[in-house]
Design a protein around this motif. Structure first.
Motif, PDB file in Angstrom:
ATOM      1  N   VAL A 106       0.858  -1.181   0.000  1.00  0.00           N
ATOM      2  CA  VAL A 106       0.000   0.000   0.000  1.00  0.00           C
ATOM      3  C   VAL A 106       0.898   1.236   0.000  1.00  0.00           C
ATOM      4  N   LEU A 107       0.583   2.174  -0.876  1.00  0.00           N
ATOM      5  CA  LEU A 107       1.303   3.443  -0.973  1.00  0.00           C
ATOM      6  C   LEU A 107       0.417   4.527  -0.378  1.00  0.00           C
ATOM      7  N   LYS A 108       1.022   5.409   0.447  1.00  0.00           N
ATOM      8  CA  LYS A 108       0.244   6.450   1.125  1.00  0.00           C
ATOM      9  C   LYS A 108       1.055   7.737   1.237  1.00  0.00           C
ATOM     10  N   PRO A 109       0.395   8.887   1.074  1.00  0.00           N
ATOM     11  CA  PRO A 109       1.046  10.137   1.469  1.00  0.00           C
ATOM     12  C   PRO A 109       1.313  10.088   2.971  1.00  0.00           C
ATOM     13  N   LEU A 110       2.317  10.805   3.432  1.00  0.00           N
ATOM     14  CA  LEU A 110       2.667  10.745   4.852  1.00  0.00           C
ATOM     15  C   LEU A 110       1.640  11.382   5.767  1.00  0.00           C
ATOM     16  N   SER A 111       0.957  12.447   5.301  1.00  0.00           N
ATOM     17  CA  SER A 111       0.141  13.176   6.268  1.00  0.00           C
ATOM     18  C   SER A 111      -1.284  13.482   5.839  1.00  0.00           C
ATOM     19  N   LEU A 112      -1.733  13.080   4.690  1.00  0.00           N
ATOM     20  CA  LEU A 112      -3.108  13.395   4.306  1.00  0.00           C
ATOM     21  C   LEU A 112      -4.080  12.469   5.024  1.00  0.00           C
ATOM     22  N   SER A 113      -5.334  12.885   5.110  1.00  0.00           N
ATOM     23  CA  SER A 113      -6.338  12.093   5.825  1.00  0.00           C
ATOM     24  C   SER A 113      -7.446  11.661   4.878  1.00  0.00           C
ATOM     25  N   ALA A 114      -8.425  10.964   5.429  1.00  0.00           N
ATOM     26  CA  ALA A 114      -9.602  10.485   4.683  1.00  0.00           C
ATOM     27  C   ALA A 114      -9.211   9.589   3.514  1.00  0.00           C
ATOM     28  N   SER A 115      -8.128   8.842   3.675  1.00  0.00           N
ATOM     29  CA  SER A 115      -7.652   7.882   2.676  1.00  0.00           C
ATOM     30  C   SER A 115      -7.245   8.540   1.359  1.00  0.00           C
ATOM     31  N   THR A 116      -6.973   9.834   1.367  1.00  0.00           N
ATOM     32  CA  THR A 116      -6.556  10.531   0.162  1.00  0.00           C
ATOM     33  C   THR A 116      -5.215   9.987  -0.315  1.00  0.00           C
ATOM     34  N   GLY A 117      -5.176   9.521  -1.556  1.00  0.00           N
ATOM     35  CA  GLY A 117      -3.940   9.022  -2.147  1.00  0.00           C
ATOM     36  C   GLY A 117      -3.509   7.651  -1.690  1.00  0.00           C
ATOM     37  N   VAL A 118      -4.343   6.921  -0.962  1.00  0.00           N
ATOM     38  CA  VAL A 118      -3.998   5.571  -0.506  1.00  0.00           C
ATOM     39  C   VAL A 118      -4.334   4.587  -1.622  1.00  0.00           C
ATOM     40  N   ILE A 119      -3.309   3.860  -2.096  1.00  0.00           N
ATOM     41  CA  ILE A 119      -3.472   2.983  -3.245  1.00  0.00           C
ATOM     42  C   ILE A 119      -2.771   1.651  -2.983  1.00  0.00           C
ATOM     43  N   ARG A 159       0.594   8.471  -9.323  1.00  0.00           N
ATOM     44  CA  ARG A 159      -0.672   9.076  -8.888  1.00  0.00           C
ATOM     45  C   ARG A 159      -0.509   9.788  -7.547  1.00  0.00           C
ATOM     46  N   VAL A 160       0.200   9.162  -6.604  1.00  0.00           N
ATOM     47  CA  VAL A 160       0.447   9.809  -5.312  1.00  0.00           C
ATOM     48  C   VAL A 160       1.209  11.119  -5.531  1.00  0.00           C
ATOM     49  N   ARG A 161       2.211  11.089  -6.424  1.00  0.00           N
ATOM     50  CA  ARG A 161       2.983  12.304  -6.727  1.00  0.00           C
ATOM     51  C   ARG A 161       2.064  13.400  -7.270  1.00  0.00           C
ATOM     52  N   ARG A 162       1.139  13.042  -8.185  1.00  0.00           N
ATOM     53  CA  ARG A 162       0.208  14.036  -8.737  1.00  0.00           C
ATOM     54  C   ARG A 162      -0.702  14.600  -7.649  1.00  0.00           C
ATOM     55  N   VAL A 163      -1.185  13.740  -6.746  1.00  0.00           N
ATOM     56  CA  VAL A 163      -2.034  14.208  -5.648  1.00  0.00           C
ATOM     57  C   VAL A 163      -1.270  15.215  -4.794  1.00  0.00           C
ATOM     58  N   LEU A 164      -0.035  14.882  -4.451  1.00  0.00           N
ATOM     59  CA  LEU A 164       0.755  15.742  -3.576  1.00  0.00           C
ATOM     60  C   LEU A 164       1.202  17.025  -4.254  1.00  0.00           C
ATOM     61  N   GLN A 165       1.221  17.035  -5.589  1.00  0.00           N
ATOM     62  CA  GLN A 165       1.603  18.236  -6.327  1.00  0.00           C
ATOM     63  C   GLN A 165       0.396  19.049  -6.784  1.00  0.00           C
TER      64      GLN A 165
END
Length: 196
Positions: free
Chosen positions: A99-112, A126-132
């Motif tokens: 599972v790949l996850k941003p370090l600090s976002l919530s509500a499962s944002t970017g969890v893949i 996709r995680v990179r695009r979300v964080l950018q």
């Protein structure tokens, strides 16, 4: 008020409180960043509080995993991974599913979830695009250049909300995540069960 620096935000609140002459009976923080500032304010006012370091650890999925591991709790394997250059899972010793996850976002944002190399590479992009995204960049979150990758654990996932007072835990609510992370994305549909 801005909460990029929890200590600065807390100082501002403490100064207004000291000069305002009003009694403060409690502090309610809405959001992750304000929660850290609230811990500093509560400490400054001599109120019961969670230690700011503990609150800060709850904001980072990586730090939380490290704290749990160091306390001897069972955690899946995990590692921080830089998003630039594009990560190559074979060089990182990644096993699947993960599972790949941003370090600090919530509500499962970017969890893949990724089941193989191709899915991992696509998920990391996709995680990179979300964080950018403009919305996330405007939040001024730290560590938007990395993610956490961890082993996938099958089964139902629940979130438990509660209060810990003098070593006694009181459950307030249990959130059942209605759709398990079978992949690749975690849906944000929840069932809430409240406790007395």
């Amino acid at each position: 008020m801005h909460f990029e620096s929890a200590e600065s935000a807390a100082y501002t609140v403490l100064e207004k409180t000291r000069h305002g002459g009003e009694r403060v009976d409690g502090i309610l923080a809405l959001g992750d960043r304000p929660a850290v500032a609230a811990a500093y304010v509560a400490r400054g006012l001599g109120m019961t509080y969670n230690h700011p370091a503990a609150v800060e650890a709850c904001r980072s999925k990586l730090r939380m995993r490290e704290v749990f591991r160091d306390a001897g709790l069972l955690v899946p394997w995990f590692r921080a991974v830089a998003l630039q250059p594009a990560p190559e899972p074979a060089l990182l010793g990644i096993s699947y599913p993960c599972v790949l996850k941003p370090l600090s976002l919530s509500a499962s944002t970017g969890v893949i979830r990724a089941n193989n190399r191709e899915e991992f590479v696509a998920a990391a992009a996709r995680v990179r695009r979300v964080l950018q995204s403009a919305e996330i960049l405007a939040s001024r979150e730290a560590n938007l250049d990395q993610m956490i990758v961890e082993g996938y654990i099958p089964g139902r996932e629940v979130a438990v909300e509660g209060l810990l007072t003098d070593g006694e835990f009181r459950v307030l609510a249990i959130f059942d995540k209605a759709d398990p992370l079978q992949g690749p994305f975690l849906r944000r549909r929840f069932t809430l069960r409240l406790r007395d």
